[in-house]
Structures are given as C-alpha cells and as structure tokens.
Write a protein that holds these residues in place. Structure first.
Motif, PDB file in Angstrom:
ATOM      1  N   ASP A   1     -31.460 102.434 -17.081  1.00  0.00           N
ATOM      2  CA  ASP A   1     -31.830 103.816 -16.826  1.00  0.00           C
ATOM      3  C   ASP A   1     -30.635 104.531 -16.184  1.00  0.00           C
ATOM      4  OD1 ASP A   1     -32.894 106.222 -16.044  1.00  0.00           O
ATOM      5  OD2 ASP A   1     -34.579 105.351 -14.959  1.00  0.00           O
ATOM      6  N   ILE A   2     -30.003 105.376 -16.948  1.00  0.00           N
ATOM      7  CA  ILE A   2     -28.791 106.066 -16.506  1.00  0.00           C
ATOM      8  C   ILE A   2     -29.046 106.909 -15.266  1.00  0.00           C
ATOM      9  CG2 ILE A   2     -27.110 107.849 -17.136  1.00  0.00           C
ATOM     10  CD1 ILE A   2     -27.253 106.809 -20.003  1.00  0.00           C
ATOM     11  N   ASP A   3     -30.157 107.635 -15.252  1.00  0.00           N
ATOM     12  CA  ASP A   3     -30.447 108.518 -14.116  1.00  0.00           C
ATOM     13  C   ASP A   3     -30.641 107.725 -12.835  1.00  0.00           C
ATOM     14  OD1 ASP A   3     -30.269 110.775 -15.736  1.00  0.00           O
ATOM     15  OD2 ASP A   3     -32.405 110.746 -16.222  1.00  0.00           O
ATOM     16  N   ARG A   4     -31.351 106.627 -12.924  1.00  0.00           N
ATOM     17  CA  ARG A   4     -31.591 105.791 -11.744  1.00  0.00           C
ATOM     18  C   ARG A   4     -30.293 105.170 -11.218  1.00  0.00           C
ATOM     19  NH1 ARG A   4     -35.031 100.722 -12.477  1.00  0.00           N
ATOM     20  NH2 ARG A   4     -34.088  99.627 -10.775  1.00  0.00           N
ATOM     21  N   LEU A   5     -29.459 104.664 -12.133  1.00  0.00           N
ATOM     22  CA  LEU A   5     -28.177 104.084 -11.739  1.00  0.00           C
ATOM     23  C   LEU A   5     -27.279 105.156 -11.113  1.00  0.00           C
ATOM     24  CD1 LEU A   5     -26.191 101.697 -11.625  1.00  0.00           C
ATOM     25  CD2 LEU A   5     -25.479 102.324 -13.957  1.00  0.00           C
ATOM     26  N   THR A   6     -27.215 106.329 -11.737  1.00  0.00           N
ATOM     27  CA  THR A   6     -26.389 107.418 -11.214  1.00  0.00           C
ATOM     28  C   THR A   6     -26.852 107.828  -9.826  1.00  0.00           C
ATOM     29  OG1 THR A   6     -25.944 108.206 -13.459  1.00  0.00           O
ATOM     30  CG2 THR A   6     -25.566 109.765 -11.666  1.00  0.00           C
ATOM     31  N   ALA A   7     -28.154 108.000  -9.641  1.00  0.00           N
ATOM     32  CA  ALA A   7     -28.690 108.395  -8.332  1.00  0.00           C
ATOM     33  C   ALA A   7     -28.389 107.332  -7.281  1.00  0.00           C
ATOM     34  CB  ALA A   7     -30.190 108.651  -8.431  1.00  0.00           C
ATOM     35  N   PHE A   8     -28.580 106.061  -7.621  1.00  0.00           N
ATOM     36  CA  PHE A   8     -28.297 104.974  -6.687  1.00  0.00           C
ATOM     37  C   PHE A   8     -26.832 105.010  -6.252  1.00  0.00           C
ATOM     38  CE2 PHE A   8     -26.460 100.680  -6.312  1.00  0.00           C
ATOM     39  CZ  PHE A   8     -27.097 100.263  -5.151  1.00  0.00           C
ATOM     40  N   LEU A   9     -25.940 105.127  -7.210  1.00  0.00           N
ATOM     41  CA  LEU A   9     -24.511 105.101  -6.891  1.00  0.00           C
ATOM     42  C   LEU A   9     -24.092 106.328  -6.084  1.00  0.00           C
ATOM     43  CD1 LEU A   9     -23.139 103.743 -10.275  1.00  0.00           C
ATOM     44  CD2 LEU A   9     -23.213 102.527  -8.089  1.00  0.00           C
ATOM     45  N   ARG A  10     -24.554 107.501  -6.488  1.00  0.00           N
ATOM     46  CA  ARG A  10     -24.166 108.735  -5.789  1.00  0.00           C
ATOM     47  C   ARG A  10     -24.811 108.836  -4.409  1.00  0.00           C
ATOM     48  NH1 ARG A  10     -24.966 113.051 -10.633  1.00  0.00           N
ATOM     49  NH2 ARG A  10     -22.965 112.732 -11.662  1.00  0.00           N
ATOM     50  N   GLU A  11     -26.126 108.721  -4.379  1.00  0.00           N
ATOM     51  CA  GLU A  11     -26.875 109.029  -3.158  1.00  0.00           C
ATOM     52  C   GLU A  11     -26.887 107.891  -2.146  1.00  0.00           C
ATOM     53  OE1 GLU A  11     -30.684 110.292  -4.662  1.00  0.00           O
ATOM     54  OE2 GLU A  11     -29.704 111.747  -5.997  1.00  0.00           O
ATOM     55  N   GLN A  12     -27.007 106.664  -2.608  1.00  0.00           N
ATOM     56  CA  GLN A  12     -27.109 105.550  -1.674  1.00  0.00           C
ATOM     57  C   GLN A  12     -25.773 104.883  -1.380  1.00  0.00           C
ATOM     58  OE1 GLN A  12     -30.273 102.845  -2.725  1.00  0.00           O
ATOM     59  NE2 GLN A  12     -31.649 104.517  -3.232  1.00  0.00           N
ATOM     60  N   GLN A  13     -24.831 104.947  -2.322  1.00  0.00           N
ATOM     61  CA  GLN A  13     -23.558 104.248  -2.142  1.00  0.00           C
ATOM     62  C   GLN A  13     -22.372 105.189  -1.966  1.00  0.00           C
ATOM     63  OE1 GLN A  13     -23.673 100.965  -1.645  1.00  0.00           O
ATOM     64  NE2 GLN A  13     -25.876 101.160  -1.949  1.00  0.00           N
ATOM     65  N   GLY A  14     -22.563 106.478  -2.215  1.00  0.00           N
ATOM     66  CA  GLY A  14     -21.488 107.444  -2.035  1.00  0.00           C
ATOM     67  C   GLY A  14     -20.381 107.368  -3.068  1.00  0.00           C
ATOM     68  N   VAL A  15     -20.677 106.807  -4.237  1.00  0.00           N
ATOM     69  CA  VAL A  15     -19.692 106.714  -5.316  1.00  0.00           C
ATOM     70  C   VAL A  15     -19.650 108.057  -6.043  1.00  0.00           C
ATOM     71  CG1 VAL A  15     -19.061 105.532  -7.461  1.00  0.00           C
ATOM     72  CG2 VAL A  15     -20.063 104.234  -5.569  1.00  0.00           C
TER      73      VAL A  15
END
Length: 115
Positions: A1-15
């Motif tokens: 799931d692209i949206d879930r992966l993107t949100a995880f990386l941006r919001e939780q990991q600061g990537v």
C-alpha cells in the motif's frame, strides 16, 4: 500500500519522500520492486543510507506476504535532480535484520551509484 508506506516514512520516520512506485516485474519474469525518491536532510551518503534503511524496514514491516524482491531509492536535491542511487534485495536486508551480517556488510552489499 503506497499511501500507508508513504505516510509511515514521512510522518513517523521523518523521511523526505517525494514519491513511491511499485513495479510488478513478476509478469515479465523479473523482480517486484519498490522505488522511492527521497530528499535527505543533508546531501550526504550517511543521511541517504539512514533513510534507505528506514525505507527497507518499512517495506519489510508492511510486506507480510514477502512479495517485494528489491528496494531502490533515489536521493534527489530540491530540484529533484538525483545525486545518489541505492538498491538492495530484501534477502540482503533480511540478512542484516536477522544479524547474519552487520551494518557495514549490508552497506557493502548495496548497489550504490553517485550521479
């Protein structure tokens, strides 16, 4: 799931994720790939490697079926011009994750290209 992966990386990991693409290569006899473009906080190999490891960990955590074979990242600058490419197999990342190889061994195994 692209949206879930993107949100995880941006919001939780600061990537600094620019975009994520999924390539289903199995239909053509190739690998399934996740390709990510990122803007790093600093234009250094260390920052890019840190973000790449987080991307691989995110893919691992969200790929319950083990369908992803390869993770590829392109570090880009503010104008989206690539300056570093990173590529690994999930088998190599999993060997690092399990402790079969250390961080230096995993980094050495990466396909890394400066642009």
């Amino acid at each position: 799931d692209i949206d879930r992966l993107t949100a995880f990386l941006r919001e939780q990991q600061g990537v600094g994720v620019v975009d994520v693409r999924i390539v289903n290569g199995r239909y053509a006899g190739a690998d399934n790939e996740v390709r990510v473009r990122i803007v790093t906080s600093e234009r250094t190999e260390v920052d890019a490697l840190h973000d790449f490891a987080l991307i691989c960990a995110g893919v691992y955590g969200m790929d319950a079926n083990g369908g992803v074979d390869v993770v590829e990242a392109s570090a880009v600058d503010g104008a989206l011009t690539p300056w570093l490419g990173l590529r690994t197999t999930m088998d190599a990342f999993n060997a690092y994750r399990r402790g079969d190889v250390d961080l230096a061994g995993w980094v050495k195994s990466l396909d890394m290209r400066q642009y």
